[in-house]
Design a protein around this motif. Structure first.
Motif, PDB file in Angstrom:
ATOM      1  N   SER A 115       6.779 -57.034  -0.683  1.00  0.00           N
ATOM      2  CA  SER A 115       7.243 -55.685  -0.378  1.00  0.00           C
ATOM      3  C   SER A 115       7.906 -55.088  -1.620  1.00  0.00           C
ATOM      4  O   SER A 115       8.240 -55.808  -2.567  1.00  0.00           O
ATOM      5  CB  SER A 115       8.242 -55.718   0.772  1.00  0.00           C
ATOM      6  N   LYS A 116       8.076 -53.779  -1.612  1.00  0.00           N
ATOM      7  CA  LYS A 116       8.727 -53.127  -2.741  1.00  0.00           C
ATOM      8  C   LYS A 116      10.151 -53.639  -2.924  1.00  0.00           C
ATOM      9  O   LYS A 116      10.613 -53.837  -4.040  1.00  0.00           O
ATOM     10  CB  LYS A 116       8.752 -51.610  -2.523  1.00  0.00           C
ATOM     11  N   ARG A 117      10.841 -53.856  -1.829  1.00  0.00           N
ATOM     12  CA  ARG A 117      12.214 -54.355  -1.900  1.00  0.00           C
ATOM     13  C   ARG A 117      12.265 -55.728  -2.554  1.00  0.00           C
ATOM     14  O   ARG A 117      13.133 -56.013  -3.377  1.00  0.00           O
ATOM     15  CB  ARG A 117      12.812 -54.404  -0.497  1.00  0.00           C
ATOM     16  N   LYS A 118      11.338 -56.591  -2.178  1.00  0.00           N
ATOM     17  CA  LYS A 118      11.305 -57.935  -2.739  1.00  0.00           C
ATOM     18  C   LYS A 118      10.996 -57.900  -4.229  1.00  0.00           C
ATOM     19  O   LYS A 118      11.584 -58.645  -5.023  1.00  0.00           O
ATOM     20  CB  LYS A 118      10.244 -58.764  -2.010  1.00  0.00           C
ATOM     21  N   GLN A 119      10.064 -57.015  -4.622  1.00  0.00           N
ATOM     22  CA  GLN A 119       9.734 -56.902  -6.046  1.00  0.00           C
ATOM     23  C   GLN A 119      10.930 -56.414  -6.859  1.00  0.00           C
ATOM     24  O   GLN A 119      11.206 -56.929  -7.945  1.00  0.00           O
ATOM     25  CB  GLN A 119       8.555 -55.945  -6.229  1.00  0.00           C
ATOM     26  N   LYS A 120      11.675 -55.441  -6.312  1.00  0.00           N
ATOM     27  CA  LYS A 120      12.859 -54.944  -7.004  1.00  0.00           C
ATOM     28  C   LYS A 120      13.913 -56.050  -7.149  1.00  0.00           C
ATOM     29  O   LYS A 120      14.575 -56.165  -8.169  1.00  0.00           O
ATOM     30  CB  LYS A 120      13.437 -53.754  -6.248  1.00  0.00           C
ATOM     31  N   LYS A 121      14.032 -56.852  -6.099  1.00  0.00           N
ATOM     32  CA  LYS A 121      15.015 -57.937  -6.123  1.00  0.00           C
ATOM     33  C   LYS A 121      14.666 -58.971  -7.192  1.00  0.00           C
ATOM     34  O   LYS A 121      15.524 -59.443  -7.935  1.00  0.00           O
ATOM     35  CB  LYS A 121      15.082 -58.599  -4.748  1.00  0.00           C
ATOM     36  N   LEU A 122      13.365 -59.298  -7.278  1.00  0.00           N
ATOM     37  CA  LEU A 122      12.927 -60.256  -8.280  1.00  0.00           C
ATOM     38  C   LEU A 122      13.121 -59.719  -9.698  1.00  0.00           C
ATOM     39  O   LEU A 122      13.503 -60.454 -10.607  1.00  0.00           O
ATOM     40  CB  LEU A 122      11.464 -60.625  -8.048  1.00  0.00           C
ATOM     41  N   LEU A 123      12.846 -58.420  -9.867  1.00  0.00           N
ATOM     42  CA  LEU A 123      13.064 -57.794 -11.170  1.00  0.00           C
ATOM     43  C   LEU A 123      14.537 -57.835 -11.563  1.00  0.00           C
ATOM     44  O   LEU A 123      14.892 -58.130 -12.706  1.00  0.00           O
ATOM     45  CB  LEU A 123      12.579 -56.344 -11.146  1.00  0.00           C
ATOM     46  N   LYS A 124      15.405 -57.563 -10.585  1.00  0.00           N
ATOM     47  CA  LYS A 124      16.832 -57.572 -10.835  1.00  0.00           C
ATOM     48  C   LYS A 124      17.326 -58.970 -11.197  1.00  0.00           C
ATOM     49  O   LYS A 124      18.142 -59.143 -12.107  1.00  0.00           O
ATOM     50  CB  LYS A 124      17.565 -57.056  -9.591  1.00  0.00           C
ATOM     51  N   MET A 125      16.818 -59.980 -10.493  1.00  0.00           N
ATOM     52  CA  MET A 125      17.207 -61.361 -10.772  1.00  0.00           C
ATOM     53  C   MET A 125      16.755 -61.796 -12.165  1.00  0.00           C
ATOM     54  O   MET A 125      17.495 -62.451 -12.902  1.00  0.00           O
ATOM     55  CB  MET A 125      16.620 -62.295  -9.707  1.00  0.00           C
ATOM     56  N   ALA A 126      15.525 -61.426 -12.525  1.00  0.00           N
ATOM     57  CA  ALA A 126      15.006 -61.782 -13.841  1.00  0.00           C
ATOM     58  C   ALA A 126      15.822 -61.116 -14.946  1.00  0.00           C
ATOM     59  O   ALA A 126      16.139 -61.730 -15.972  1.00  0.00           O
ATOM     60  CB  ALA A 126      13.540 -61.375 -13.947  1.00  0.00           C
ATOM     61  N   LYS A 127      16.197 -59.861 -14.725  1.00  0.00           N
ATOM     62  CA  LYS A 127      17.002 -59.149 -15.709  1.00  0.00           C
ATOM     63  C   LYS A 127      18.385 -59.767 -15.833  1.00  0.00           C
ATOM     64  O   LYS A 127      18.937 -59.889 -16.935  1.00  0.00           O
ATOM     65  CB  LYS A 127      17.104 -57.670 -15.305  1.00  0.00           C
ATOM     66  N   TRP A 128      18.949 -60.191 -14.706  1.00  0.00           N
ATOM     67  CA  TRP A 128      20.268 -60.815 -14.704  1.00  0.00           C
ATOM     68  C   TRP A 128      20.258 -62.143 -15.458  1.00  0.00           C
ATOM     69  O   TRP A 128      21.197 -62.466 -16.181  1.00  0.00           O
ATOM     70  CB  TRP A 128      20.718 -61.028 -13.257  1.00  0.00           C
ATOM     71  N   GLU A 129      19.190 -62.903 -15.298  1.00  0.00           N
ATOM     72  CA  GLU A 129      19.068 -64.171 -16.002  1.00  0.00           C
ATOM     73  C   GLU A 129      19.050 -63.956 -17.506  1.00  0.00           C
ATOM     74  O   GLU A 129      19.659 -64.709 -18.274  1.00  0.00           O
ATOM     75  CB  GLU A 129      17.790 -64.895 -15.562  1.00  0.00           C
ATOM     76  N   GLU A 130      18.334 -62.924 -17.956  1.00  0.00           N
ATOM     77  CA  GLU A 130      18.282 -62.628 -19.381  1.00  0.00           C
ATOM     78  C   GLU A 130      19.645 -62.209 -19.905  1.00  0.00           C
ATOM     79  O   GLU A 130      20.087 -62.644 -20.971  1.00  0.00           O
ATOM     80  CB  GLU A 130      17.264 -61.506 -19.639  1.00  0.00           C
ATOM     81  N   GLN A 131      20.351 -61.391 -19.126  1.00  0.00           N
ATOM     82  CA  GLN A 131      21.675 -60.940 -19.540  1.00  0.00           C
ATOM     83  C   GLN A 131      22.674 -62.097 -19.540  1.00  0.00           C
ATOM     84  O   GLN A 131      23.581 -62.137 -20.368  1.00  0.00           O
ATOM     85  CB  GLN A 131      22.160 -59.826 -18.617  1.00  0.00           C
TER      86      GLN A 131
END
Length: 336
Positions: A51-67
């Motif tokens: 779902s769009k919500r799940k994709q946004k969540k995964l994107l946010k998690m990936a970005k957080w890991e990089e930060q």
């Protein structure tokens, strides 16, 4: 011919396919290119449509890991800079202090006094009291570990599959503690002539510590349900007994029964060369005595506070909020 000819457009090429659960299929050109994801075209490796919500969540998690990686790197650089400044100023850093603490072991101590805590009361305690007793063991070890002159400390009767052993095992790395842990009882480990069992009911007063003696502290949390049991057991075996000289140095307003931790710290401070009165005033809870030296009397005799403070064998409940009170959070006590 018309200048603006009509062009037939397949609507399915413009609208994303939906399965009715607000799940969509994203074309490759629409896939975000910022952080890498474990999905392709909106699908997982298993072919599930996200779902769009799940994709946004995964994107946010990936970005957080990089930060997070960048943030940790910056923190390490700050620590290195701080440590470099401390070295220039001649300040001992925490790592150096920790090395000194690790080297501060019983075998290297000039303190020859021996103390053993007798945990041969497993069957007499409730599960909650076993847990409190285990916490006191942790505190006793910590007090001894941080002393400049650690006592020769022993935990006895820690039998396999006993409740006290299972409770102690919850402390990760306890087998590496700088303390002698024995399955056997104290009377099978030490010379009987050197044993002195401490009990508040004893008639003998302990005025000074003997480096050739082994002082036994009863490891029982019973809230006064088994009054005088430690004295009775010690006398049955013919061992010497003694009590701390509390009333000889301060005016007590409650019964002279203390926690395992209080008794141990008093012995530790006295073995370091501190005077009795100063030690008692420093270690004992303030409400155990009156600063003006007056004893509290009542028709029924001295009273013991009815609280949740953990107590030793002939050491009954003491005042809450003392300097040695154990918090419910296990993290409040650190071990090295």
């Amino acid at each position: 011919m018309s200048e603006n000819p009509e062009i037939e457009i397949n609507s399915s090429e413009l609208k994303p396919e939906s399965d009715g659960d607000n799940k969509v299929e994203i074309k490759l050109s629409e896939t975000p290119t910022e952080p890498k994801m474990s999905t392709e075209n909106g699908q997982t490796n298993r072919g599930e449509v996200l779902s769009k919500r799940k994709q946004k969540k995964l994107l946010k998690m990936a970005k957080w890991e990089e930060q997070k990686k960048i943030k940790r790197q910056k923190e390490k650089e700050k620590k290195r800079e701080k440590r470099a400044k401390e070295v220039e100023l001649g300040i001992l850093g925490p790592s150096y202090k920790r090395k000194l603490l690790k080297a501060n072991k019983m075998e290297n101590s000039t303190n020859l006094v021996s103390v053993a805590i007798d945990f041969d009361y497993d069957e007499l305690m409730l599960d909650k009291d076993i847990a409190k007793c285990s916490k006191q063991m942790l505190r006793v070890y910590t007090e001894n570990r941080r002393s400049n002159m650690p006592i020769r400390l022993h935990f006895t009767s820690i039998r396999e599959n006993s409740r006290i052993k299972n409770s102690l095992s919850r402390n990760d790395g306890y087998t590496n503690w700088d303390v002698k842990i024995h399955e056997k009882p104290y009377y099978e480990l030490f010379d009987h002539n050197s044993i002195v069992y401490l009990s508040s009911d004893s008639e003998n007063v302990l005025n000074e510590l003997d480096p050739n003696a082994v002082y036994i502290i009863g490891g029982l949390v019973d809230h006064n349900h088994h009054k005088g049991l430690s004295l009775e057991r010690a006398e049955e075996k013919g061992f010497k007994t003694a009590r701390l000289p509390l009333s000889e140095h301060i005016e007590m307003k409650t019964r002279s029964v203390l926690t395992i931790v209080h008794v141990f710290e008093i012995l530790l401070r006295i073995s370091e060369g501190k005077p009795w009165k100063e030690t008692l005033l420093q270690v004992l809870p303030q409400r155990k005595f009156k600063p003006n030296g007056k004893r509290k009397h009542s028709d029924s005799g001295s009273q013991v506070d009815n609280d949740e403070e953990t107590t030793s064998k002939d050491q009954q409940p003491v005042e809450k909020k003392s300097s040695l009170e154990e918090e419910t959070n296990d993290n409040t006590v650190s071990t090295i």
